[in-house]
Design a protein around this motif. Structure first.
Motif, short mmCIF file in Angstrom:
data_model
loop_
_atom_site.label_atom_id
_atom_site.label_comp_id
_atom_site.label_asym_id
_atom_site.label_seq_id
_atom_site.Cartn_x
_atom_site.Cartn_y
_atom_site.Cartn_z
N GLN A 41 78.87 23.98 49.17
CA GLN A 41 79.36 25.33 48.88
C GLN A 41 80.85 25.27 48.57
O GLN A 41 81.60 24.57 49.25
CB GLN A 41 79.14 26.25 50.09
CG GLN A 41 79.64 27.66 49.94
CD GLN A 41 78.74 28.51 49.07
OE1 GLN A 41 77.58 28.17 48.88
NE2 GLN A 41 79.26 29.60 48.53
N SER A 42 81.28 26.01 47.57
CA SER A 42 82.71 26.15 47.31
C SER A 42 83.28 27.16 48.28
O SER A 42 82.76 28.26 48.41
CB SER A 42 82.95 26.62 45.87
OG SER A 42 82.56 25.62 44.95
N MET A 43 84.33 26.76 48.99
CA MET A 43 84.96 27.65 49.96
C MET A 43 86.46 27.76 49.66
O MET A 43 87.09 26.77 49.28
CB MET A 43 84.78 27.11 51.38
CG MET A 43 83.36 26.96 51.85
SD MET A 43 83.29 26.44 53.59
CE MET A 43 81.54 26.04 53.75
N HIS B 125 75.18 16.83 45.84
CA HIS B 125 76.54 17.07 45.36
C HIS B 125 76.58 17.06 43.84
O HIS B 125 77.21 17.92 43.20
CB HIS B 125 77.48 16.02 45.94
CG HIS B 125 78.93 16.31 45.68
ND1 HIS B 125 79.59 15.82 44.58
CD2 HIS B 125 79.84 17.03 46.38
CE1 HIS B 125 80.85 16.23 44.61
NE2 HIS B 125 81.03 16.96 45.69
N ALA C 55 75.00 20.15 42.51
CA ALA C 55 75.88 21.30 42.71
C ALA C 55 76.96 21.37 41.64
O ALA C 55 77.36 22.46 41.22
CB ALA C 55 76.51 21.23 44.10
N PRO D 253 78.55 20.91 53.71
CA PRO D 253 78.11 22.19 53.14
C PRO D 253 78.23 22.17 51.62
O PRO D 253 79.34 22.05 51.08
CB PRO D 253 79.11 23.18 53.74
CG PRO D 253 80.37 22.38 53.92
CD PRO D 253 79.96 20.93 54.10
N SER E 26 74.34 27.61 61.06
CA SER E 26 73.46 28.16 60.04
C SER E 26 72.02 27.72 60.29
O SER E 26 71.78 26.56 60.64
CB SER E 26 73.91 27.68 58.65
OG SER E 26 72.94 28.00 57.66
N VAL F 85 83.60 34.06 53.94
CA VAL F 85 82.43 33.23 53.71
C VAL F 85 81.41 33.49 54.80
O VAL F 85 81.76 33.52 55.99
CB VAL F 85 82.79 31.73 53.68
CG1 VAL F 85 81.53 30.87 53.66
CG2 VAL F 85 83.67 31.41 52.48
N GLN G 160 74.88 31.66 56.13
CA GLN G 160 74.03 31.64 54.94
C GLN G 160 74.22 30.39 54.09
O GLN G 160 73.65 30.26 53.01
CB GLN G 160 74.30 32.89 54.09
CG GLN G 160 73.93 34.18 54.78
CD GLN G 160 74.15 35.41 53.92
OE1 GLN G 160 74.57 35.31 52.77
NE2 GLN G 160 73.89 36.58 54.47
N ILE G 161 75.02 29.45 54.60
CA ILE G 161 75.32 28.22 53.85
C ILE G 161 74.49 27.06 54.40
O ILE G 161 74.43 26.86 55.61
CB ILE G 161 76.82 27.89 53.96
CG1 ILE G 161 77.65 28.97 53.27
CG2 ILE G 161 77.12 26.51 53.36
CD1 ILE G 161 79.14 28.78 53.43
N ASN H 30 77.17 24.65 39.57
CA ASN H 30 78.32 25.50 39.86
C ASN H 30 79.52 25.20 38.95
O ASN H 30 79.93 26.03 38.15
CB ASN H 30 78.72 25.32 41.33
CG ASN H 30 79.89 26.20 41.73
OD1 ASN H 30 79.95 27.36 41.36
ND2 ASN H 30 80.83 25.64 42.48
#
Length: 255
Positions: free
Chosen positions: A111-113, A162, A165, A109, A147, A119, A123-124, A169
């Motif tokens: 995404q930062s979690m 990655h 991202a 994913p 998802s 979370v 939606q990820i 981010n």
């Protein structure tokens, strides 16, 4: 599906909760930190373990949700005879690191979690890769239950994602930090920038980044750029960052 979760951090917590919520059975949660293993296992109605020698070897899926630098070490301690699929969740780690297993893959994913934050897993995006067609298909179907944005992504593509991202981010947040320091040094609130930050984030939901680029570099306003450079002259690092980003914007405008 019976799952063994190796890790108790941010991704382990959210994936574990998601799979548990979908009706999968998390047999065990492994962490060398007993407190963390117990905490997550309790949440998932699972059994905590702190030694890989106590791991259940009959599971369908083994998720290595550990830090990138720990993946190889943990993987090497697992029996190569495992029948279940062994996956990691890293964007920068090649799938070949798990090649000693019969069935292996990646569920990544971008995404930062954070384990203590809510979370929306649905939606990820999830980048999926398997070592063969059957494993890939199974992992993709599994990720699609998490998802609708699950997609196939090989190791090279995953590394590109990655890296991108990190620019979008991590580096952006570092620039927010510079902005914060500049403002506070001149007795101004960082809140003054929040509307423009939100506005830019909203614009790129519907436009390509270069289409909404603004600022003195894209306008060719060299007089303003020179004022900014003089303003930043007391901080060589920020000055260099400003110069390099200005060059990139100018290059993109002219290409």
């Amino acid at each position: 599906m019976n799952i063994v979760l190796l890790g108790s951090g941010n991704i382990a917590t959210h994936l574990g909760r998601a799979f548990h919520g979908l009706g999968h059975r998390v047999l065990q949660v492994f962490s060398r930190n007993q407190v963390n293993a117990i905490a997550l296992a309790s949440l998932l109605e699972s059994s905590p373990i702190t030694a890989l020698g106590d791991m259940d070897q009959t599971a369908d899926l083994y998720i290595l949700a550990v830090a990138d630098h720990a993946i190889a070490h943990v993987a090497q301690q697992l029996p190569s005879s495992l029948k279940g699929i062994v996956v990691h969740c890293s964007g920068a780690t090649d799938i070949s690191l798990l090649s000693r297993f019969t069935a292996f893959g990646v569920i990544y994913p971008p995404q930062s979690m954070h384990k203590h934050s809510e979370v929306r897993i649905d939606q990820i995006p999830f980048g999926v890769e398997g070592n063969d067609a059957g494993t890939t298909a199974l992992l993709l179907r599994l990720a699609q239950t998490l998802s609708s944005q699950a997609f196939l992504c090989d190791s090279r593509q995953r590394l590109a994602l990655h890296t991108a991202a990190v620019f979008a981010n991590n580096f952006t947040n570092a620039l927010y930090g510079i902005s914060y320091n500049i403002l506070t040094a001149h007795k101004l609130s960082f809140d003054l920038l929040k509307p423009i930050i939100v506005d830019t984030a909203l614009k790129i939901q519907h436009h390509l980044p270069h289409e909404v680029q603004t600022g003195p570099a894209v306008r060719g306003d060299y007089e303003t750029i020179e004022k900014h450079l003089q303003f930043l002259s007391e901080n060589p690092l920020w000055l260099k960052i400003y110069q390099q980003l200005t060059e990139e914007i100018t290059r993109t405008k002219e290409s």
